[in-house]
Design a protein around this motif. Structure first.
Motif, PDB file in Angstrom:
ATOM      1  N   GLU A  89      52.559  45.405  36.609  1.00  0.00           N
ATOM      2  CA  GLU A  89      51.290  45.383  35.875  1.00  0.00           C
ATOM      3  C   GLU A  89      51.483  44.924  34.440  1.00  0.00           C
ATOM      4  O   GLU A  89      50.656  44.180  33.905  1.00  0.00           O
ATOM      5  N   GLU A  90      52.554  45.375  33.791  1.00  0.00           N
ATOM      6  CA  GLU A  90      52.835  44.941  32.423  1.00  0.00           C
ATOM      7  C   GLU A  90      53.091  43.446  32.366  1.00  0.00           C
ATOM      8  O   GLU A  90      52.623  42.771  31.452  1.00  0.00           O
ATOM      9  N   GLU A  91      53.799  42.951  33.337  1.00  0.00           N
ATOM     10  CA  GLU A  91      54.063  41.505  33.406  1.00  0.00           C
ATOM     11  C   GLU A  91      52.759  40.742  33.577  1.00  0.00           C
ATOM     12  O   GLU A  91      52.509  39.740  32.889  1.00  0.00           O
ATOM     13  N   ASP A  92      51.896  41.228  34.466  1.00  0.00           N
ATOM     14  CA  ASP A  92      50.592  40.582  34.669  1.00  0.00           C
ATOM     15  C   ASP A  92      49.745  40.657  33.407  1.00  0.00           C
ATOM     16  O   ASP A  92      49.073  39.687  33.038  1.00  0.00           O
ATOM     17  N   ALA A  93      49.759  41.809  32.732  1.00  0.00           N
ATOM     18  CA  ALA A  93      48.964  41.978  31.516  1.00  0.00           C
ATOM     19  C   ALA A  93      49.443  41.037  30.414  1.00  0.00           C
ATOM     20  O   ALA A  93      48.626  40.448  29.704  1.00  0.00           O
TER      21      ALA A  93
END
Length: 182
Positions: A89-93
């Motif tokens: 999720e952090e990578e996507d964000a």
């Protein structure tokens, strides 16, 4: 508990030997003997010697494995899964923020905080479901072993709260885990 080098200082060897003999002799096993006025290194060394001399760990292998499989491993697996999901999720964000600008960063932070609160609540509920399992499994221990485990865990959990002694939970685990849980 507040003394530096707790469990690492050399005690008065004569006093240690005398007291250990008292606590290791039937039928009283030290009943009625107070350690209140004894030097901390002597008391710590008596406990260390007692644990080191145990012929087998307080928890039996089958009980330890059951506790691990039913109470610890599910939490470890859940934490690993969540950590992987959070990293994704952090990578996507980061990717989305780079594309959409700073306005969405605030919304993402608020969403993340809300999600973390929900995860913490879910963890509390899942952990609460494991507590009856732990209780049931620990009731399989003989009373003397359960009492020993209870008092040792209570004592060892207090040691890191006194930073003066220089011991962490990891230090306690490396010193005594094999003798307590195998």
């Amino acid at each position: 508990m507040y003394q530096p080098n707790l469990f690492r200082q050399t005690p008065n060897l004569r006093r240690h030997a005398d007291l250990f003999k008292v606590f290791d002799s039937a039928p009283a096993f030290g009943y009625g003997v107070s350690l209140r006025c004894e030097a901390t290194p002597v008391v710590a060394s008596i406990l260390s010697t007692f644990l080191r001399n145990l012929k087998q760990p307080i928890l039996s292998d089958p009980l330890r494995e059951a506790l691990w499989n039913f109470c610890v491993q599910p939490t470890v697996n859940r934490d690993r899964q969540r950590q992987t999901e959070e990293q994704d999720e952090e990578e996507d964000a980061r990717h989305d923020d780079a594309l959409s600008g700073k306005r969405h960063q605030l919304a993402n932070l608020q969403e993340t905080a809300t999600r973390r609160k929900a995860i913490e609540e879910e963890n509390r509920q899942l952990d609460a479901a494991q507590v009856p399992v732990v209780r049931c499994l620990l009731r399989l221990l003989p009373t003397s072993r359960l009492s020993s485990l209870y008092y040792l865990c209570a004592f060892f959990s207090q040691i890191p709260l006194c930073p003066e002694n220089g011991l962490t939970l990891e230090d306690i685990a490396s010193l005594y885990a094999d003798k307590v849980i195998g």
